[in-house]
Design a protein around this motif. Sequence first.
Motif, PDB file in Angstrom:
ATOM      1  N   TRP A 137      60.647  28.737  27.309  1.00  0.00           N
ATOM      2  CA  TRP A 137      61.997  28.774  26.743  1.00  0.00           C
ATOM      3  C   TRP A 137      62.242  27.527  25.912  1.00  0.00           C
ATOM      4  O   TRP A 137      61.883  26.428  26.341  1.00  0.00           O
ATOM      5  CB  TRP A 137      63.049  28.788  27.852  1.00  0.00           C
ATOM      6  CG  TRP A 137      63.237  30.100  28.541  1.00  0.00           C
ATOM      7  CD1 TRP A 137      62.584  30.553  29.646  1.00  0.00           C
ATOM      8  CD2 TRP A 137      64.189  31.111  28.182  1.00  0.00           C
ATOM      9  NE1 TRP A 137      63.045  31.795  29.996  1.00  0.00           N
ATOM     10  CE2 TRP A 137      64.039  32.158  29.119  1.00  0.00           C
ATOM     11  CE3 TRP A 137      65.142  31.240  27.163  1.00  0.00           C
ATOM     12  CZ2 TRP A 137      64.812  33.329  29.066  1.00  0.00           C
ATOM     13  CZ3 TRP A 137      65.908  32.389  27.108  1.00  0.00           C
ATOM     14  CH2 TRP A 137      65.736  33.425  28.044  1.00  0.00           C
ATOM     15  N   LEU A 138      62.851  27.704  24.725  1.00  0.00           N
ATOM     16  CA  LEU A 138      63.437  26.578  24.003  1.00  0.00           C
ATOM     17  C   LEU A 138      64.901  26.571  24.405  1.00  0.00           C
ATOM     18  O   LEU A 138      65.648  27.490  24.038  1.00  0.00           O
ATOM     19  CB  LEU A 138      63.356  26.784  22.494  1.00  0.00           C
ATOM     20  CG  LEU A 138      62.000  26.778  21.803  1.00  0.00           C
ATOM     21  CD1 LEU A 138      62.193  27.092  20.317  1.00  0.00           C
ATOM     22  CD2 LEU A 138      61.326  25.432  21.979  1.00  0.00           C
ATOM     23  N   CYS A 139      65.306  25.581  25.198  1.00  0.00           N
ATOM     24  CA  CYS A 139      66.700  25.574  25.678  1.00  0.00           C
ATOM     25  C   CYS A 139      67.539  24.582  24.887  1.00  0.00           C
ATOM     26  O   CYS A 139      67.021  23.623  24.327  1.00  0.00           O
ATOM     27  CB  CYS A 139      66.726  25.222  27.158  1.00  0.00           C
ATOM     28  SG  CYS A 139      66.143  26.597  28.153  1.00  0.00           S
ATOM     29  N   ASN A 140      68.850  24.838  24.891  1.00  0.00           N
ATOM     30  CA  ASN A 140      69.811  23.942  24.209  1.00  0.00           C
ATOM     31  C   ASN A 140      69.453  23.718  22.747  1.00  0.00           C
ATOM     32  O   ASN A 140      69.464  22.583  22.254  1.00  0.00           O
ATOM     33  CB  ASN A 140      69.883  22.595  24.929  1.00  0.00           C
ATOM     34  CG  ASN A 140      70.472  22.745  26.301  1.00  0.00           C
ATOM     35  OD1 ASN A 140      71.532  23.370  26.451  1.00  0.00           O
ATOM     36  ND2 ASN A 140      69.788  22.227  27.323  1.00  0.00           N
ATOM     37  N   ALA A 141      69.092  24.784  22.081  1.00  0.00           N
ATOM     38  CA  ALA A 141      68.785  24.704  20.649  1.00  0.00           C
ATOM     39  C   ALA A 141      70.049  25.028  19.860  1.00  0.00           C
ATOM     40  O   ALA A 141      70.815  25.911  20.250  1.00  0.00           O
ATOM     41  CB  ALA A 141      67.686  25.706  20.307  1.00  0.00           C
ATOM     42  N   GLN A 142      70.262  24.331  18.754  1.00  0.00           N
ATOM     43  CA  GLN A 142      71.362  24.712  17.858  1.00  0.00           C
ATOM     44  C   GLN A 142      70.776  25.372  16.620  1.00  0.00           C
ATOM     45  O   GLN A 142      69.885  24.807  15.967  1.00  0.00           O
ATOM     46  CB  GLN A 142      72.182  23.500  17.479  1.00  0.00           C
ATOM     47  CG  GLN A 142      72.885  22.880  18.681  1.00  0.00           C
ATOM     48  CD  GLN A 142      74.109  22.115  18.257  1.00  0.00           C
ATOM     49  OE1 GLN A 142      75.189  22.677  18.116  1.00  0.00           O
ATOM     50  NE2 GLN A 142      73.926  20.839  18.045  1.00  0.00           N
ATOM     51  N   VAL A 143      71.287  26.551  16.321  1.00  0.00           N
ATOM     52  CA  VAL A 143      70.775  27.318  15.183  1.00  0.00           C
ATOM     53  C   VAL A 143      71.934  27.595  14.227  1.00  0.00           C
ATOM     54  O   VAL A 143      72.996  28.045  14.655  1.00  0.00           O
ATOM     55  CB  VAL A 143      70.179  28.668  15.664  1.00  0.00           C
ATOM     56  CG1 VAL A 143      69.694  29.493  14.475  1.00  0.00           C
ATOM     57  CG2 VAL A 143      69.037  28.438  16.645  1.00  0.00           C
ATOM     58  N   PRO A 144      71.765  27.316  12.923  1.00  0.00           N
ATOM     59  CA  PRO A 144      72.799  27.715  11.968  1.00  0.00           C
ATOM     60  C   PRO A 144      73.000  29.236  12.049  1.00  0.00           C
ATOM     61  O   PRO A 144      72.009  29.988  11.964  1.00  0.00           O
ATOM     62  CB  PRO A 144      72.235  27.294  10.608  1.00  0.00           C
ATOM     63  CG  PRO A 144      71.228  26.211  10.918  1.00  0.00           C
ATOM     64  CD  PRO A 144      70.650  26.600  12.258  1.00  0.00           C
ATOM     65  N   LEU A 145      74.243  29.640  12.216  1.00  0.00           N
ATOM     66  CA  LEU A 145      74.541  31.073  12.391  1.00  0.00           C
ATOM     67  C   LEU A 145      73.937  31.910  11.258  1.00  0.00           C
ATOM     68  O   LEU A 145      73.437  33.017  11.476  1.00  0.00           O
ATOM     69  CB  LEU A 145      76.068  31.255  12.438  1.00  0.00           C
ATOM     70  CG  LEU A 145      76.595  32.661  12.679  1.00  0.00           C
ATOM     71  CD1 LEU A 145      76.118  33.208  14.018  1.00  0.00           C
ATOM     72  CD2 LEU A 145      78.126  32.682  12.607  1.00  0.00           C
ATOM     73  N   CYS A 146      73.931  31.352  10.044  1.00  0.00           N
ATOM     74  CA  CYS A 146      73.457  32.110   8.875  1.00  0.00           C
ATOM     75  C   CYS A 146      71.955  32.372   8.928  1.00  0.00           C
ATOM     76  O   CYS A 146      71.443  33.150   8.124  1.00  0.00           O
ATOM     77  CB  CYS A 146      73.815  31.381   7.586  1.00  0.00           C
ATOM     78  SG  CYS A 146      72.956  29.806   7.393  1.00  0.00           S
ATOM     79  N   LEU A 147      71.235  31.716   9.841  1.00  0.00           N
ATOM     80  CA  LEU A 147      69.784  31.913   9.894  1.00  0.00           C
ATOM     81  C   LEU A 147      69.360  32.988  10.891  1.00  0.00           C
ATOM     82  O   LEU A 147      68.168  33.271  11.033  1.00  0.00           O
ATOM     83  CB  LEU A 147      69.075  30.584  10.184  1.00  0.00           C
ATOM     84  CG  LEU A 147      69.192  29.548   9.053  1.00  0.00           C
ATOM     85  CD1 LEU A 147      68.475  28.258   9.415  1.00  0.00           C
ATOM     86  CD2 LEU A 147      68.649  30.093   7.727  1.00  0.00           C
ATOM     87  N   PHE A 148      70.327  33.581  11.588  1.00  0.00           N
ATOM     88  CA  PHE A 148      70.002  34.761  12.390  1.00  0.00           C
ATOM     89  C   PHE A 148      69.930  35.965  11.481  1.00  0.00           C
ATOM     90  O   PHE A 148      70.672  36.062  10.500  1.00  0.00           O
ATOM     91  CB  PHE A 148      71.098  35.034  13.435  1.00  0.00           C
ATOM     92  CG  PHE A 148      71.049  34.104  14.613  1.00  0.00           C
ATOM     93  CD1 PHE A 148      70.224  34.385  15.698  1.00  0.00           C
ATOM     94  CD2 PHE A 148      71.828  32.964  14.645  1.00  0.00           C
ATOM     95  CE1 PHE A 148      70.177  33.533  16.792  1.00  0.00           C
ATOM     96  CE2 PHE A 148      71.792  32.111  15.735  1.00  0.00           C
ATOM     97  CZ  PHE A 148      70.968  32.392  16.810  1.00  0.00           C
ATOM     98  N   LEU A 149      69.068  36.914  11.830  1.00  0.00           N
ATOM     99  CA  LEU A 149      69.181  38.215  11.163  1.00  0.00           C
ATOM    100  C   LEU A 149      70.548  38.766  11.520  1.00  0.00           C
ATOM    101  O   LEU A 149      71.021  38.530  12.629  1.00  0.00           O
ATOM    102  CB  LEU A 149      68.134  39.189  11.709  1.00  0.00           C
ATOM    103  CG  LEU A 149      66.753  39.240  11.108  1.00  0.00           C
ATOM    104  CD1 LEU A 149      66.023  40.478  11.628  1.00  0.00           C
ATOM    105  CD2 LEU A 149      66.792  39.253   9.597  1.00  0.00           C
ATOM    106  N   PRO A 150      71.198  39.497  10.600  1.00  0.00           N
ATOM    107  CA  PRO A 150      72.517  40.053  10.917  1.00  0.00           C
ATOM    108  C   PRO A 150      72.507  40.748  12.282  1.00  0.00           C
ATOM    109  O   PRO A 150      71.559  41.464  12.604  1.00  0.00           O
ATOM    110  CB  PRO A 150      72.770  41.043   9.787  1.00  0.00           C
ATOM    111  CG  PRO A 150      71.927  40.551   8.656  1.00  0.00           C
ATOM    112  CD  PRO A 150      70.741  39.862   9.261  1.00  0.00           C
TER     113      PRO A 150
END
Length: 438
Positions: A13-26
Amino acid sequence: MTPQSILEQDRYWLCNAQVPLCLFLPKHCPPTITPNSEKLVRVDIHIEEGMITEICASGDRPPSNEKDVYDMKGGQVWPTFVDIHTHLDKGHIWHRSQNPDGTFSGAIAASMEDGDRYWTADDLYRRMNFALKCSYAHGTTAIRTHLDFRGEETEVTWEVFQTLQQEWQGKIHLQAVSLSTLEELLTPEGRQSIDRLAEMGGILGGMPLMNPNLERQLSQVFPMAKERNLDLDFHTDENLNPEARTLYHVAKTAQNHQFQGQITCGHCCSLAVQPPEMVQETLEAVKAANIAIVSLPLCNLYLQDRQPGKTPTYRGVTLIQEMQQMGIPVMFASDNCRDPFFAFGDHDLLEVFNQTVRIAHLDIPYGNWPQAVTTIPGKIMKLPNPVAIAVGLPANLILFKGRRFTELLARSQHDRIVLRNGQPIDTTLPDYAELDRL
Ligand SMILES: Nc1ccnc(=O)[nH]1
């Protein structure tokens, strides 16, 4: 277990990661998470056998075994980079061929002269391979390079390109674009080279220049692409001349020919010095023709508005924000590295993103701009997988220490970890000494 060895396992698991919302697939961001004020979401990402297999809000599903947890401590996770506009064939020659006055015409002259002296397979291979090593170590998975048309010598370039394409298969997806003036492209030799390009699965490119025959030239180039099913990628208006409107002519020709392939246009600097009505007319045509735009801010800042003894007052970049507001796809890329067009650069798209944010004021807010070096060029290059974060995609990810954007962009993030199919790669950059004795 060391943190590194956790990442070397088949599942973790990669925990406590911050991801820019725009980089998720819709629709792939867990719906229960509220993004923070910078539109970052905090997630735990499960990786198994090289794939992203689960994403949940941080802490929602505590992993049962601590040995399986790599704690990101809030650091950002991005998908790997896509560099959609480079010139790998010209790069890394600054030590032997400088740009004497720092202008665009100085760059053209110096790089042509360098080519006349040194264009051999070995020289090309070593410099291009060096560029690929830099790109890979920084976290890039796909590159489109323009390759200069040099008459009969072009074959040398394409053979080197194809060798490297094979050698880097599975690491970097490589695409080639032919680069010449349209006049050269329309000679018998130029036309022949397009058949070779088509055979290689390349993209038809070129540099349209303002001239009385421009419309006629374009109306011959479009059918050449159409007949061979080729996408197009032009250098348009890389200057600050308000009269330069090749982008407009490309867009109009595309509409007239009902061109269905993907068109990309790079630079488009002159839009920044044109009156609003002219800009509006061009951008409407660009939108109607489904043209994607790539801005090359590092090179533009370097070459544009360069005059001896004068401080530049223009930034040289195109109308990045206005284009995006109209729904035109906008991307950023490296362009040249350590050659007469740009004396610096290291094939690091985080540096390109960082500089573009500063040059074009893309920080208030950051919005969807991270897509401009990842998801959007991935789509325009028609890569086999979306370049984004989602369950079911390969775990090709970059792990940064930077948490908020100010941390991400204030430091170089040279200590980033790059995961390819879930496994950390060696991110050591090649030594410049590899290029000694070129
Ligand atoms: N910006 C550039 C224009 C043309 N050729 C290059 O290598 N770079």
